[in-house]
Design a protein around this motif. Structure first.
Motif, PDB file in Angstrom:
ATOM      1  N   CYS A  43      39.320  44.001  36.887  1.00 52.84           N
ATOM      2  CA  CYS A  43      38.891  44.452  36.085  1.00 52.84           C
ATOM      3  C   CYS A  43      38.193  45.803  36.040  1.00 52.84           C
ATOM      4  O   CYS A  43      37.791  47.072  36.061  1.00 52.84           O
ATOM      5  N   LYS A  44      38.582  45.794  37.156  1.00 49.98           N
ATOM      6  CA  LYS A  44      37.399  47.221  38.328  1.00 49.98           C
ATOM      7  C   LYS A  44      35.948  47.004  37.730  1.00 49.98           C
ATOM      8  O   LYS A  44      35.424  48.294  37.637  1.00 49.98           O
ATOM      9  N   GLY A  45      34.724  46.097  37.812  1.00 51.35           N
ATOM     10  CA  GLY A  45      33.212  45.862  37.510  1.00 51.35           C
ATOM     11  C   GLY A  45      33.623  46.294  36.290  1.00 51.35           C
ATOM     12  O   GLY A  45      32.212  46.687  35.233  1.00 51.35           O
ATOM     13  N   ILE A  94      40.025  43.200  30.465  1.00 49.06           N
ATOM     14  CA  ILE A  94      41.132  44.523  30.549  1.00 49.06           C
ATOM     15  C   ILE A  94      41.155  45.015  29.722  1.00 49.06           C
ATOM     16  O   ILE A  94      41.474  43.875  27.956  1.00 49.06           O
ATOM     17  N   GLU A  95      42.576  45.436  29.512  1.00 47.55           N
ATOM     18  CA  GLU A  95      43.550  45.398  27.833  1.00 47.55           C
ATOM     19  C   GLU A  95      44.564  45.280  28.153  1.00 47.55           C
ATOM     20  O   GLU A  95      45.252  44.897  28.785  1.00 47.55           O
ATOM     21  N   TRP A  96      44.377  44.106  27.255  1.00 47.77           N
ATOM     22  CA  TRP A  96      45.884  43.497  27.194  1.00 47.77           C
ATOM     23  C   TRP A  96      46.160  43.031  26.042  1.00 47.77           C
ATOM     24  O   TRP A  96      45.803  43.937  24.617  1.00 47.77           O
ATOM     25  N   SER A  97      47.885  43.111  25.836  1.00 43.56           N
ATOM     26  CA  SER A  97      48.441  43.231  24.725  1.00 43.56           C
ATOM     27  C   SER A  97      49.732  41.695  24.784  1.00 43.56           C
ATOM     28  O   SER A  97      50.416  42.364  25.455  1.00 43.56           O
ATOM     29  N   PRO A 108      39.875  37.187  33.317  1.00 43.30           N
ATOM     30  CA  PRO A 108      39.819  35.872  33.628  1.00 43.30           C
ATOM     31  C   PRO A 108      39.979  35.909  34.502  1.00 43.30           C
ATOM     32  O   PRO A 108      39.525  34.644  35.412  1.00 43.30           O
ATOM     33  N   THR A 109      39.782  36.750  35.729  1.00 40.85           N
ATOM     34  CA  THR A 109      39.454  36.215  37.301  1.00 40.85           C
ATOM     35  C   THR A 109      38.104  36.466  37.374  1.00 40.85           C
ATOM     36  O   THR A 109      37.633  35.804  38.028  1.00 40.85           O
ATOM     37  N   CYS A 110      37.029  37.331  36.840  1.00 41.52           N
ATOM     38  CA  CYS A 110      35.613  36.898  36.549  1.00 41.52           C
ATOM     39  C   CYS A 110      35.313  36.848  35.740  1.00 41.52           C
ATOM     40  O   CYS A 110      33.539  36.386  36.146  1.00 41.52           O
ATOM     41  N   ASP A 111      35.518  36.614  34.889  1.00 41.04           N
ATOM     42  CA  ASP A 111      35.224  35.462  33.286  1.00 41.04           C
ATOM     43  C   ASP A 111      33.959  36.138  32.907  1.00 41.04           C
ATOM     44  O   ASP A 111      32.847  36.214  32.221  1.00 41.04           O
ATOM     45  N   GLY A 112      34.463  38.811  33.037  1.00 41.06           N
ATOM     46  CA  GLY A 112      33.067  39.054  32.462  1.00 41.06           C
ATOM     47  C   GLY A 112      31.333  38.963  33.395  1.00 41.06           C
ATOM     48  O   GLY A 112      31.112  40.213  32.695  1.00 41.06           O
ATOM     49  N   ARG A 170      31.858  40.623  36.417  1.00 44.04           N
ATOM     50  CA  ARG A 170      32.156  41.926  36.904  1.00 44.04           C
ATOM     51  C   ARG A 170      32.077  41.618  38.446  1.00 44.04           C
ATOM     52  O   ARG A 170      32.389  42.036  39.046  1.00 44.04           O
ATOM     53  N   ILE A 171      31.425  40.571  39.056  1.00 44.14           N
ATOM     54  CA  ILE A 171      31.974  40.317  40.409  1.00 44.14           C
ATOM     55  C   ILE A 171      32.489  39.121  40.114  1.00 44.14           C
ATOM     56  O   ILE A 171      33.300  38.105  39.673  1.00 44.14           O
ATOM     57  N   GLN A 172      33.506  38.734  41.741  1.00 43.74           N
ATOM     58  CA  GLN A 172      33.943  37.419  41.941  1.00 43.74           C
ATOM     59  C   GLN A 172      33.750  36.648  43.777  1.00 43.74           C
ATOM     60  O   GLN A 172      33.522  38.056  44.478  1.00 43.74           O
ATOM     61  N   ARG A 173      34.184  36.139  43.566  1.00 42.22           N
ATOM     62  CA  ARG A 173      34.148  35.154  44.975  1.00 42.22           C
ATOM     63  C   ARG A 173      35.078  35.965  46.118  1.00 42.22           C
ATOM     64  O   ARG A 173      35.998  35.956  45.811  1.00 42.22           O
TER      65      ARG A 173
END
Length: 140
Positions: A93-95, A99-102, A116-120, A122-125
């Motif tokens: 999501c680049k912070g 994300i935009e999804w359809s 789905p990667t950072c659960d909102g 804005r950072i990931q491990r």
């Protein structure tokens, strides 16, 4: 009831069985109940604090903790991907946290959805050091 002057009738202190009441068994029962409750609370507290201490020490012995890294400091270095922080900005999501999804191939409407990667957050491990900020160097 007809009262006469000779003292007939029942008065307030003429013994309705109250003077024969034994208080010792009641106090003993209450004391046993209180001792049982206090002992139960004490034992639960001791067991839970011992378990928390055990699991905290066990968690510190895993990789990435400062105590385990101090003994192996010569074999580790700071992670180059996250610069030793353990986290970096979400690459999906680049912070932005969304994300935009359809669901359609050729979308008419594009829905913003939680990343789905950072659960909102804005950072990931960091996947290189698994969030510890350090990586082990190869020996040799």
């Amino acid at each position: 009831m007809v009262l006469t002057g000779d003292g007939a009738g029942s008065g307030a202190g003429d013994g309705g069985g109250g003077s024969n009441f034994n208080l010792a068994p009641l106090v003993r029962t209450l004391a046993k109940g209180a001792a049982l409750a206090i002992g139960g609370i004490f034992s639960i507290t001791m067991i839970s604090s011992t378990a928390i201490t055990f699991f905290t020490l066990h968690k510190k012995d895993q990789f990435g903790s400062p105590s385990s890294l101090s003994t192996k400091k010569k074999n580790v270095s700071a992670c180059d991907v996250c610069k030793g922080k353990g986290f970096y900005m979400c690459k999906l999501c680049k912070g932005n946290a969304t994300i935009e999804w359809s669901p359609l191939y050729d979308p008419v409407f594009i829905n913003p959805c939680l990343c789905p990667t950072c659960d909102g957050h804005r950072i990931q491990r960091c996947l290189n050091c698994l969030g510890s900020g350090f990586v082990q160097q190869a020996k040799g």
